[in-house]
Design a protein around this motif. Sequence first.
Motif, PDB file in Angstrom:
ATOM      1  N   ALA A 109       0.835  -1.209   0.000  1.00  0.00           N
ATOM      2  CA  ALA A 109       0.000   0.000   0.000  1.00  0.00           C
ATOM      3  C   ALA A 109       0.863   1.250   0.000  1.00  0.00           C
ATOM      4  O   ALA A 109       2.056   1.212   0.335  1.00  0.00           O
ATOM      5  CB  ALA A 109      -0.925   0.011   1.207  1.00  0.00           C
ATOM      6  N   VAL A 110       0.240   2.360  -0.355  1.00  0.00           N
ATOM      7  CA  VAL A 110       0.885   3.671  -0.333  1.00  0.00           C
ATOM      8  C   VAL A 110       0.061   4.588   0.566  1.00  0.00           C
ATOM      9  O   VAL A 110      -1.132   4.800   0.334  1.00  0.00           O
ATOM     10  CB  VAL A 110       0.980   4.286  -1.748  1.00  0.00           C
ATOM     11  N   LEU A 111       0.696   5.116   1.600  1.00  0.00           N
ATOM     12  CA  LEU A 111       0.047   6.070   2.497  1.00  0.00           C
ATOM     13  C   LEU A 111       0.099   7.465   1.877  1.00  0.00           C
ATOM     14  O   LEU A 111       1.158   7.901   1.408  1.00  0.00           O
ATOM     15  CB  LEU A 111       0.757   6.089   3.855  1.00  0.00           C
ATOM     16  N   ILE A 112      -1.017   8.161   1.870  1.00  0.00           N
ATOM     17  CA  ILE A 112      -1.034   9.558   1.441  1.00  0.00           C
ATOM     18  C   ILE A 112      -0.757  10.408   2.674  1.00  0.00           C
ATOM     19  O   ILE A 112      -1.581  10.470   3.586  1.00  0.00           O
ATOM     20  CB  ILE A 112      -2.382   9.923   0.794  1.00  0.00           C
ATOM     21  N   ARG A 113       0.395  11.057   2.710  1.00  0.00           N
ATOM     22  CA  ARG A 113       0.830  11.764   3.910  1.00  0.00           C
ATOM     23  C   ARG A 113       0.439  13.238   3.933  1.00  0.00           C
ATOM     24  O   ARG A 113       0.243  13.820   5.018  1.00  0.00           O
ATOM     25  CB  ARG A 113       2.361  11.676   4.069  1.00  0.00           C
ATOM     26  N   ALA A 114       0.372  13.882   2.767  1.00  0.00           N
ATOM     27  CA  ALA A 114       0.064  15.307   2.758  1.00  0.00           C
ATOM     28  C   ALA A 114      -0.480  15.715   1.395  1.00  0.00           C
ATOM     29  O   ALA A 114      -0.133  15.122   0.373  1.00  0.00           O
ATOM     30  CB  ALA A 114       1.302  16.140   3.091  1.00  0.00           C
ATOM     31  N   ILE A 115      -1.329  16.733   1.408  1.00  0.00           N
ATOM     32  CA  ILE A 115      -1.843  17.303   0.167  1.00  0.00           C
ATOM     33  C   ILE A 115      -1.735  18.821   0.220  1.00  0.00           C
ATOM     34  O   ILE A 115      -1.652  19.419   1.300  1.00  0.00           O
ATOM     35  CB  ILE A 115      -3.310  16.909  -0.104  1.00  0.00           C
ATOM     36  N   GLU A 116      -1.740  19.430  -0.954  1.00  0.00           N
ATOM     37  CA  GLU A 116      -1.817  20.882  -1.070  1.00  0.00           C
ATOM     38  C   GLU A 116      -3.270  21.235  -1.377  1.00  0.00           C
ATOM     39  O   GLU A 116      -3.777  20.875  -2.448  1.00  0.00           O
ATOM     40  CB  GLU A 116      -0.905  21.378  -2.185  1.00  0.00           C
ATOM     41  N   PRO A 117      -3.975  21.908  -0.487  1.00  0.00           N
ATOM     42  CA  PRO A 117      -5.399  22.191  -0.697  1.00  0.00           C
ATOM     43  C   PRO A 117      -5.666  22.890  -2.027  1.00  0.00           C
ATOM     44  O   PRO A 117      -4.900  23.772  -2.437  1.00  0.00           O
ATOM     45  CB  PRO A 117      -5.755  23.103   0.486  1.00  0.00           C
ATOM     46  N   PHE A 118      -6.757  22.490  -2.686  1.00  0.00           N
ATOM     47  CA  PHE A 118      -7.097  23.061  -3.984  1.00  0.00           C
ATOM     48  C   PHE A 118      -8.500  23.649  -3.990  1.00  0.00           C
ATOM     49  O   PHE A 118      -8.683  24.829  -4.231  1.00  0.00           O
ATOM     50  CB  PHE A 118      -6.941  22.004  -5.075  1.00  0.00           C
ATOM     51  N   THR A 119      -9.509  22.844  -3.715  1.00  0.00           N
ATOM     52  CA  THR A 119     -10.879  23.351  -3.658  1.00  0.00           C
ATOM     53  C   THR A 119     -11.512  22.982  -2.314  1.00  0.00           C
ATOM     54  O   THR A 119     -11.097  22.027  -1.653  1.00  0.00           O
ATOM     55  CB  THR A 119     -11.751  22.770  -4.785  1.00  0.00           C
TER      56      THR A 119
END
Length: 205
Positions: A109-119
């Motif tokens: 699996a791949v953990l999603i650690r961070a995102i850059e907010p968009f909407t």
Amino acid sequence: MSGKNEWGPKQLVPEVLPSDFYLQPTLELAKSLLGCLLVKESDDGITSGFIVETEAYLGPEDRAAHSFNNRRTKRTEIMFNHPGHIYTYVMHTHCLVNVVSAEHERPEAVLIRAIEPFTGIERMKKRRNMTDPKKLTNGPGKLTKAMNITMADYGHTFYASSLYIASGYLPSHISTGPRIGIDNSGEAKHYPYRFWVTNNPFVSR
């Protein structure tokens, strides 16, 4: 996928990535996810953000993985499914979201650690009770709370549900280093399986 009007008249509606996008080796998928758009449609509207940090977990041989030694439990069962499924779990009251990877019956699996907010940034601020956009989603538990990702998403897929991954942008440079928060995993704590968009201010650290 619905709620297209929320993207605005001057913005392209994102294209959901097809199931075959996930047919990549886990380490490659962890890098390919960077720059992609994570989207969640909730009753109160859409939130989305560009994935800027991931961690790969290579299953049976990886002491840091929940499925180390092919450990099969109620929690890890979805990891043995086909790639592209959603693996959510709760840790310290926080829900974390992962992309199931590798071939069927190979629990990676791949953990999603961070995102850059968009909407939906105002929705994120309200859900997290804060105003600093750089701190809204710069961690795996933060982003799920901001986007209303919960255990109800467990077992669905990222290409046919209200939580999906869409096309985004191609990062100009990707950095690599050890994963975070796995000190009790022996030699695995040193594996360079964390990837992030270089110099992005929304990365967890």
